[in-house]
Design a protein around this motif. Sequence first.
Motif, PDB file in Angstrom:
ATOM      1  N   ASN A  83       5.641   4.636  -1.188  1.00 30.22           N
ATOM      2  CA  ASN A  83       5.361   3.172  -1.040  1.00 30.22           C
ATOM      3  C   ASN A  83       5.792   2.337   0.101  1.00 30.22           C
ATOM      4  OD1 ASN A  83       4.854   0.436  -1.866  1.00 30.22           O
ATOM      5  ND2 ASN A  83       5.445   1.082  -3.790  1.00 30.22           N
ATOM      6  N   SER A 126      -1.782  -0.551  -3.504  1.00 31.90           N
ATOM      7  CA  SER A 126      -0.900  -0.066  -4.599  1.00 31.90           C
ATOM      8  C   SER A 126      -0.607  -1.434  -5.367  1.00 31.90           C
ATOM      9  CB  SER A 126       0.522   0.221  -3.911  1.00 31.90           C
ATOM     10  OG  SER A 126       1.259   0.325  -4.984  1.00 31.90           O
ATOM     11  N   PRO A 127      -0.810  -1.323  -6.682  1.00 34.09           N
ATOM     12  CA  PRO A 127      -0.635  -0.173  -7.490  1.00 34.09           C
ATOM     13  C   PRO A 127      -2.108   0.105  -7.863  1.00 34.09           C
ATOM     14  CG  PRO A 127      -0.379  -2.201  -8.972  1.00 34.09           C
ATOM     15  CD  PRO A 127      -0.288  -2.614  -7.733  1.00 34.09           C
ATOM     16  N   CYS A 157       0.725  -1.361   0.018  1.00 31.33           N
ATOM     17  CA  CYS A 157      -0.154  -0.017  -0.062  1.00 31.33           C
ATOM     18  C   CYS A 157       0.876   1.208   0.061  1.00 31.33           C
ATOM     19  CB  CYS A 157      -1.080   0.119   1.062  1.00 31.33           C
ATOM     20  SG  CYS A 157      -0.353   0.167   2.785  1.00 31.33           S
ATOM     21  N   GLU A 158       0.263   2.446  -0.298  1.00 28.59           N
ATOM     22  CA  GLU A 158       0.915   3.628  -0.605  1.00 28.59           C
ATOM     23  C   GLU A 158       0.170   4.685   0.429  1.00 28.59           C
ATOM     24  OE1 GLU A 158       2.282   5.841  -4.615  1.00 28.59           O
ATOM     25  OE2 GLU A 158       0.087   5.020  -4.440  1.00 28.59           O
TER      26      GLU A 158
END
Lengths: 244, 209
Positions: free
Chosen positions: B194, B177-178, B159-160
């Motif tokens: 990220n 993410s993405p 995840c971001e």
Amino acid sequence: MAEPNRSDLMIAGAGSASGGNYNIVKISGNGDLRGDFACSDLIVQGKAQIDGNVEASSSFISGKAEIMGDLRSDHVKVQGYANIRGDVNCKEMRIQGKTKIKGNITGEEIKIEGGTAIDGNCSAESFLVRGNFAIGGLLNAGQIDIKLHGGSRAKEIGGEKISVRKPGITFRIKKFILTSILQINIGLITEIIEGDEIYLEHTDAQIVRGNRVTVGPGCTIERVEYKDHFQCDTGAKVKNQQKL
Amino acid sequence: MDEELISKKDLLELTDISYGQLYRWKRKNLIPEDWFVRKSTFTGQETFFPRNKILARIEKIKNMKDDLSLDQLADMFSPGLVSTSFTKEELVKRNIVINATMDIFAEYFKDTGSFSFEKILYAYVIDQLLQTGDISLEEAKILLQTLDDHYPSFQGRNCELIFMRKLGISTCLLSSSPSEVFFEKGARIVFRMNLANSIEELKIKISEG
């Protein structure tokens, strides 16, 4: 995985059961199982329809089994027919019957002696075939040893050592009859083969890339890219070759 | 996200590894599946990689593969969490976080015992951001809260972390993410981070001791 308080599940006639933790699950009649199962041994000798994921330390299918979810099992042996809609995650898998896998298969040693169709990717340390297979995605294995017994397909093949051979004289006769009269290809068809050491026979590929490439009889290859060594049999067709 | 790509052939030539090695590393999950970008070229389909990411990753694998087994390396690169725990003092001593961060951190998580990897990760992320001056101490608390509340629900998936400001008001969000996120014109994205990269860095830091 053996826990003393787990009970066995045996279906000898027609029956149904719901998921849970079991010691041995044995179906010798017709079983309809709903939910996720975790067990030490899964034995299917009759017909089983499992409506969930299965986790077993060993599974043996000599009848017919249909698993709607994933199969996670250290040792898998199929002698009948297995249809798995999810992914397969195993250490060792031996297929002597017919198997269909909708998802991906990951294992250490995969041995195929029957017919196998995998829609996803296949990854293993060693991949041995004495039969035929179809892989919709990438076949990725350290050692790939294929003895062709019928038409096989894979979209892409990658690994360290790759060898594709025909088993004997009967194969040539079979190939000749089937390809020239019935126009069915019984070799191996793939788009790309990439590896360190590659030996091919009766293979139809677009691109073959590797360090040491040997192309044997019956191959049709559009393009070979090699690094150290390339050898081509007189009975093979290679359109393009390039040393990198 | 337009990244510079490198073809498989160029990559092997540049890094001097063989097809076999690349496939083995892929099998061991040292190279994530979503880095393999397929594109059609005049020679048929070719595989490309995001240039900077893959070169950095291969360099790391080559450096560390003598000391660690491939499975250990895979653990290091996976976004999954390892089971380690450190006390407050150890974290400071090992240079994972500085004292100032530790104070906010200890204040948020009232207990002063040992911290799990997950908690250490939050501290590490915030520590980095504080040191670069991207966020203020007040904002660090919001971030910490967000991470603590929502990061566990990703269950190890990548995840971001996105942090933005508009007219002096700051906010942050976590997204899988993405994925693609679009912002309104007035918003200023302070950073997108990220978390998989942070986990990787942190694992290396921990293993170095």
